[in-house]
Design an enzyme around this catalytic site. Structure first.
Site, PDB file in Angstrom:
ATOM      1  N   ARG A   1       0.855  -1.186   0.000  1.00 29.12           N
ATOM      2  CA  ARG A   1       0.000   0.000   0.000  1.00 29.12           C
ATOM      3  C   ARG A   1       0.892   1.237   0.000  1.00 29.12           C
ATOM      4  NH1 ARG A   1      -2.611   3.113   4.597  1.00 29.12           N
ATOM      5  NH2 ARG A   1      -3.939   4.564   3.449  1.00 29.12           N
TER       6      ARG A   1
ATOM      7  N   HIS B   1      -2.835  11.056   0.702  1.00 27.96           N
ATOM      8  CA  HIS B   1      -2.351  10.801   2.053  1.00 27.96           C
ATOM      9  C   HIS B   1      -1.727  12.089   2.583  1.00 27.96           C
ATOM     10  CE1 HIS B   1      -0.886   7.485   4.947  1.00 27.96           C
ATOM     11  NE2 HIS B   1      -0.634   8.651   5.529  1.00 27.96           N
TER      12      HIS B   1
ATOM     13  N   GLU C   1      -7.330   8.716   6.198  1.00 29.61           N
ATOM     14  CA  GLU C   1      -7.553   9.373   7.488  1.00 29.61           C
ATOM     15  C   GLU C   1      -8.003  10.828   7.359  1.00 29.61           C
ATOM     16  OE1 GLU C   1      -4.444   6.640  10.105  1.00 29.61           O
ATOM     17  OE2 GLU C   1      -4.011   8.774   9.895  1.00 29.61           O
TER      18      GLU C   1
ATOM     19  N   ASN D   1      -7.328   1.866   9.893  1.00 30.51           N
ATOM     20  CA  ASN D   1      -6.025   2.064  10.529  1.00 30.51           C
ATOM     21  C   ASN D   1      -6.242   2.051  12.034  1.00 30.51           C
ATOM     22  OD1 ASN D   1      -5.189   2.469   7.919  1.00 30.51           O
ATOM     23  ND2 ASN D   1      -4.746   4.644   8.157  1.00 30.51           N
TER      24      ASN D   1
ATOM     25  N   TYR E   1      -4.288   1.904  15.948  1.00 24.37           N
ATOM     26  CA  TYR E   1      -3.065   1.975  16.734  1.00 24.37           C
ATOM     27  C   TYR E   1      -3.300   1.831  18.235  1.00 24.37           C
ATOM     28  CZ  TYR E   1      -0.686   3.418  12.486  1.00 24.37           C
ATOM     29  OH  TYR E   1      -0.175   3.443  11.215  1.00 24.37           O
TER      30      TYR E   1
ATOM     31  N   GLU F   1      -3.445  -0.019   8.127  1.00 22.03           N
ATOM     32  CA  GLU F   1      -2.262   0.334   8.921  1.00 22.03           C
ATOM     33  C   GLU F   1      -2.420  -0.247  10.318  1.00 22.03           C
ATOM     34  OE1 GLU F   1      -1.305   4.487   9.213  1.00 22.03           O
ATOM     35  OE2 GLU F   1      -1.710   4.864   7.076  1.00 22.03           O
TER      36      GLU F   1
END
Length: 450
Positions: A77, A121, A166, A291, A293, A351
């Site tokens: 990606r 991005h 995002e 994504n 985290y 991600e």
């Protein structure tokens, strides 16, 4: 059979983004992006770092693709730099910019690696920033023209596309906290930025339907919000935080409405959006990129900004170098929430990864056991979500390379592969070997400790 074996044809990949790895931001006729300009403003980036060299991926992508092949990755990606394709943001495409991405895609395919291209991005052409950026309603049309040009050039060879990465970060960091370009602190602009990003996304999907093939989706960062206590105030605070970060982008795309909490958060700055816009934003997508985290534990706080929320540090928990709590259960929780609220849309983890301080090489080896533990625990949580019926079809580690980490410059290292900023030497870390085993065994090695 391993209890952690993943579904057949599961994609195992790694991810990067253009400004974070490419370097050579003005090469071959490219124009400056908002990030290029922002980095050269004193005091904006830690240590005065810039993306002028980054990982030199623009010139070394063949070396990096060979590394991906060695790791047994089935997908990569990456993002396309808008200002390489349109140096002024619009007008006539730059053939040398498109040729670079054509070479990248051709090399990936020659190595048996599936390309997944993200159109945006965070790096907006500086000329468009000067014209009002994402706060300008015309930005959606600018993006549509850019999407058409890129998809016409590359669409025959790329089966996976994403419109935006995002959008919450673009809005929140760029227009609420001001730590990303354009560096505004403007609750009045912020809702329009989010809205125009979603309009741009929808027009990008339409461009893909006209000129592309395969699948197109939207990539969002999701972070589950947990109330610090069971009090009504704290539970309402968690709902506001959840609406602001997670539902602000998914509800309009997948349900046709904005969360009611946003009107409370933005107060007099919350606009009345046209019904035609909301119909446009619901343009059907083929998948959702997630994504993930960390999580946030929150409480009601009258002094906590527009949200009236503050986060509660989780003392005793492990944290990454970003200060983010390591919480794999949150990945499972947020995926189950997506399924429950939005149905069985195909998902990709676009991600997931962690920044840790890596030791110097010893006998040519970089041992990073905390990163290995992070990946192992999160992949196990992902497998549990799949076992409970969530339709996840691929996973992309963040990141392939130690790279430019935005406002943190080169101080935070997420890579499976160490990149020496001075020599540009690549050294796969122990986590790269671990992830290679995961990919090549389709998750079977997660049964054992590493």
């Amino acid at each position: 059979m391993s209890r952690y074996e993943f579904p057949e044809n599961f994609l195992w990949g790694a991810a990067t983004s253009a400004y974070q790895v490419e370097g050579s931001p003005l090469a071959d006729g490219a124009g400056p992006s908002n990030w290029h300009r922002f980095c050269h403003q004193p005091g904006r980036i830690l240590n005065g770092d810039t993306g002028d060299l980054a990982c030199d991926h623009y010139r070394r992508f063949r070396e990096d693709i060979a590394l991906m092949k060695e790791l047994g990755l089935s997908a990569y990606r990456f993002s396309i730099a808008w200002s390489r394709v349109f140096p002024e943001g619009k007008g006539r495409p730059n053939p040398r910019g498109l040729a670079h991405y054509q070479s990248l895609v051709d090399t990936l395919l020659a190595h048996g690696i599936q390309p997944m291209a993200t159109l945006y991005h965070w790096d907006l052409p500086a000329a468009l920033e000067d014209a009002g950026g994402w706060a300008n309603r015309d930005s959606a049309g600018w993006f549509a023209d850019y999407a058409h040009a890129v998809i016409r050039a590359l669409g025959d060879e790329i089966d996976f596309w994403a419109t935006l990465n995002e959008p919450w970060v673009v809005m929140d960091a760029g227009y609420m906290s001001g730590v990303h370009p354009p560096g505004h602190v403007s609750p009045k602009e912020a809702p329009w930025v989010s809205h125009n990003l979603l309009r741009a996304h929808a027009l990008g999907v339409q461009a893909f339907r006209a000129d592309g093939q395969g699948r197109i989706g939207l990539v969002v960062n999701l972070e589950p919000k947990y109330a610090a206590t069971g009090s009504r105030e704290d539970r309402a605070a968690a709902e506001r935080a959840h609406a602001y970060m997670n539902r602000q982008y998914l509800d309009p795309v997948l349900r046709g409405t904005y969360p009611e909490e946003l009107a409370e958060i933005f107060g007099p700055h919350w606009p009345r959006f046209e019904s035609e816009d909301l119909r446009l934003i619901q343009e059907p997508i083929d998948y959702l990129g997630v994504n993930y985290y960390t999580r946030a534990v929150v409480k009601h706080d009258p002094l906590g900004g527009p949200l009236k929320v503050s986060a509660i540090p989780q003392r005793g928990a492990e944290h990454t170098e970003m200060g983010w709590e390591v919480y794999p259960q949150g990945l499972k929780d947020i995926l189950l929430w997506v399924k429950a609220r939005y149905g069985d849309i195909p998902l990709y983890i676009t991600e997931n990864g962690a920044a840790f301080a890596d030791p110097p090489p010893a006998d040519g080896r970089i041992d990073d056991p905390r990163r290995i533990a992070y990946y192992r625990s999160h992949l196990r949580a992902l497998h549990e979500a799949i076992a409970e019926g969530v339709d996840v079809r691929g996973y992309f580690a963040w990141s392939l390379l130690d790279n430019f980490e935005w406002a943190y410059g080169y101080a935070k290292r997420f890579g499976l592969v160490q990149v020496d900023p001075a020599s540009q030497q690549r050294r796969p870390k122990a986590s790269a070997g671990f992830y290679a085993e995961v990919a090549q065994s389709n998750g079977a090695v997660l049964d054992r400790e590493y």
